[in-house]
Motif scaffolding. Structure first.
Motif, PDB file in Angstrom:
ATOM      1  N   PHE A 103       0.976  -1.210  -0.009  1.00 10.49           N
ATOM      2  CA  PHE A 103      -0.115   0.079  -0.037  1.00 10.49           C
ATOM      3  C   PHE A 103       0.837   1.318   0.012  1.00 10.49           C
ATOM      4  O   PHE A 103       1.904   1.428   0.860  1.00 10.49           O
ATOM      5  N   PRO A 104       0.403   2.204  -0.851  1.00 15.70           N
ATOM      6  CA  PRO A 104       1.232   3.494  -0.848  1.00 15.70           C
ATOM      7  C   PRO A 104       1.222   4.449   0.315  1.00 15.70           C
ATOM      8  O   PRO A 104       2.227   4.931   0.821  1.00 15.70           O
ATOM      9  N   THR A 105       0.024   4.236   1.273  1.00 13.23           N
ATOM     10  CA  THR A 105       0.022   5.181   2.359  1.00 13.23           C
ATOM     11  C   THR A 105      -0.766   4.150   3.419  1.00 13.23           C
ATOM     12  O   THR A 105      -1.444   3.108   2.999  1.00 13.23           O
ATOM     13  N   ILE A 106      -0.763   4.743   4.809  1.00 10.49           N
ATOM     14  CA  ILE A 106      -1.364   3.968   5.783  1.00 10.49           C
ATOM     15  C   ILE A 106      -2.794   4.194   5.386  1.00 10.49           C
ATOM     16  O   ILE A 106      -3.755   3.289   5.867  1.00 10.49           O
ATOM     17  N   SER A 107      -3.329   5.198   5.093  1.00 13.94           N
ATOM     18  CA  SER A 107      -4.811   5.800   4.743  1.00 13.94           C
ATOM     19  C   SER A 107      -5.325   4.706   3.759  1.00 13.94           C
ATOM     20  O   SER A 107      -6.303   4.087   3.729  1.00 13.94           O
ATOM     21  N   ALA A 108      -4.349   4.268   2.711  1.00 13.32           N
ATOM     22  CA  ALA A 108      -4.683   3.153   1.862  1.00 13.32           C
ATOM     23  C   ALA A 108      -5.057   1.852   2.302  1.00 13.32           C
ATOM     24  O   ALA A 108      -5.975   0.965   2.053  1.00 13.32           O
ATOM     25  N   LEU A 109      -4.090   1.597   3.368  1.00 12.91           N
ATOM     26  CA  LEU A 109      -4.135   0.317   4.061  1.00 12.91           C
ATOM     27  C   LEU A 109      -5.524   0.331   4.914  1.00 12.91           C
ATOM     28  O   LEU A 109      -6.379  -0.604   4.741  1.00 12.91           O
ATOM     29  N   GLN A 110      -5.678   1.569   5.640  1.00  9.98           N
ATOM     30  CA  GLN A 110      -7.217   1.579   6.407  1.00  9.98           C
ATOM     31  C   GLN A 110      -8.361   1.452   5.516  1.00  9.98           C
ATOM     32  O   GLN A 110      -9.099   0.752   6.044  1.00  9.98           O
ATOM     33  N   GLU A 111      -8.259   1.865   4.490  1.00  9.33           N
ATOM     34  CA  GLU A 111      -9.515   1.743   3.559  1.00  9.33           C
ATOM     35  C   GLU A 111      -9.814   0.131   3.278  1.00  9.33           C
ATOM     36  O   GLU A 111     -10.968  -0.110   3.251  1.00  9.33           O
ATOM     37  N   ARG A 112      -8.524  -0.211   2.932  1.00  7.60           N
ATOM     38  CA  ARG A 112      -8.604  -1.681   2.384  1.00  7.60           C
ATOM     39  C   ARG A 112      -9.284  -2.427   3.674  1.00  7.60           C
ATOM     40  O   ARG A 112     -10.141  -3.260   3.448  1.00  7.60           O
ATOM     41  N   VAL A 113      -8.836  -2.326   4.919  1.00  6.07           N
ATOM     42  CA  VAL A 113      -9.004  -3.088   6.102  1.00  6.07           C
ATOM     43  C   VAL A 113     -10.493  -3.021   6.365  1.00  6.07           C
ATOM     44  O   VAL A 113     -11.386  -3.712   6.677  1.00  6.07           O
ATOM     45  N   LEU A 114     -11.037  -1.549   6.197  1.00  4.42           N
ATOM     46  CA  LEU A 114     -12.412  -1.276   6.566  1.00  4.42           C
ATOM     47  C   LEU A 114     -13.239  -2.087   5.715  1.00  4.42           C
ATOM     48  O   LEU A 114     -14.556  -2.479   6.253  1.00  4.42           O
ATOM     49  N   HIS A 115     -12.930  -2.102   4.648  1.00  2.00           N
ATOM     50  CA  HIS A 115     -13.758  -2.735   3.558  1.00  2.00           C
ATOM     51  C   HIS A 115     -13.655  -4.084   3.134  1.00  2.00           C
ATOM     52  O   HIS A 115     -14.510  -4.919   2.413  1.00  2.00           O
ATOM     53  N   ASP A 116     -12.598  -4.694   3.382  1.00  4.88           N
ATOM     54  CA  ASP A 116     -12.242  -6.159   3.319  1.00  4.88           C
ATOM     55  C   ASP A 116     -11.950  -6.839   4.692  1.00  4.88           C
ATOM     56  O   ASP A 116     -10.856  -6.559   5.270  1.00  4.88           O
ATOM     57  N   GLU A 117     -12.976  -7.478   5.053  1.00  8.12           N
ATOM     58  CA  GLU A 117     -12.528  -8.472   6.169  1.00  8.12           C
ATOM     59  C   GLU A 117     -11.573  -9.207   6.229  1.00  8.12           C
ATOM     60  O   GLU A 117     -10.936  -9.438   7.258  1.00  8.12           O
ATOM     61  N   THR A 118     -11.231  -9.790   5.242  1.00  6.22           N
ATOM     62  CA  THR A 118     -10.170 -10.728   4.825  1.00  6.22           C
ATOM     63  C   THR A 118      -8.692 -10.271   5.252  1.00  6.22           C
ATOM     64  O   THR A 118      -7.894 -10.672   5.293  1.00  6.22           O
TER      65      THR A 118
END
Length: 277
Positions: A49-64
């Motif tokens: 992930f390019p940023t922590i924010s991008a990681l956050q978005e993925r974690v919030l929307h993808d439980e896996t």
């Protein structure tokens, strides 16, 4: 790394930790920030992930994605009979007290992949205490709990495990407790017969029983001071009168608000005894 980027990253990290708490009820907000920052940087880089924010978005929307992130935020580095002198002190100074009880409850808090749990079960079997003991193995990481329950470790780790067991005062051969195959060692199922595996957070969860011994080593070094105090208070309330608490080599009760509830039992091994209730 520029000062502006650092400030933005700090904001991103705090938002991610808040999101993990609100969305999944995992609370890392009071973990030591330097450690959290280092681990989240590793997670961001390794997961692409390019940023922590991008990681956050993925974690919030993808439980896996959650278990993968938890693998970075929770410490899963351990070994059997780690710090053998600690287990020798348990064997030689704590076990004689425990032998006076008709039944025992032992809590391995932050059990990770189960190495410390199996160390205690083997020690208690060698000392004739296993049959009167219930072992509680807890962690916030479900993958770690599954690893612990499986009891399967790489053969390349067995030499160290065996040496640690010998140095801890082991009364048998560690090889008596496992079978090998396909470059793995599988510890005997009988070692798990008196074990309760459970998801438990030292950050948010409450006392769940009265214990005679709590061993929580190399977990609180990742907490800030208020969270360390919460955990120690939880252990204090979990222990029976004259129960024992074992901490890691770099951990201490010295600055805790709950220090007055304990005596130093084996100072050099960070083993404490509950004074009374």
């Amino acid at each position: 790394m520029t000062e502006t980027f650092e400030k933005i990253e700090d904001i991103e990290i705090r938002l991610l930790l808040e999101a993990l708490y609100v969305r999944y009820h995992y609370d890392f907000r009071n973990y030591a920030m330097a450690s959290v920052k280092r681990r989240l940087r590793q997670a961001r880089e390794h997961l692409g992930f390019p940023t922590i924010s991008a990681l956050q978005e993925r974690v919030l929307h993808d439980e896996t994605m959650l278990p993968r992130l938890l693998g970075y935020l929770t410490v899963q580095v351990s070994e059997m009979f780690r710090d053998p002198s600690y287990f020798r002190a348990i064997r030689e100074t704590v076990v004689p007290h425990l032998k006076t009880y008709p039944s025992l409850k032992i809590w391995i808090a932050g059990c990770s992949g189960g190495e410390e749990l199996y160390s205690f079960v083997i020690l208690f079997r060698e000392e004739g205490l296993e049959e009167r003991t219930i072992f509680y193995a807890t962690d916030i990481n479900q993958d770690a709990l599954r690893t612990a329950e499986a009891g399967v470790y790489g053969l390349d780790r067995l030499q160290l495990f065996t040496e640690n067991h010998r140095k801890s005062g082991g009364k048998s051969s560690l090889s008596d407790y496992y079978s090998t195959g396909y470059d793995r060692a599988t510890f005997d199922r009988s070692l798990r017969e008196r074990v309760v595996f459970s998801d438990h957070s030292l950050v948010t969860d409450a006392v769940f029983g009265e214990m005679h011994l709590v061993s929580c080593r190399n977990v609180m070094i990742y907490f800030d001071r208020p969270l360390q105090d919460r955990a120690i208070g939880l252990f204090k309330d979990s222990l029976s009168r004259k129960g024992f608490l074992g901490l890691g080599a770099k951990e201490s009760l010295r600055f805790s608000d709950h220090a007055g509830a304990f005596n130093e039992f084996v100072r050099e091994e960070k083993i404490y005894q509950r004074i009374g209730k």
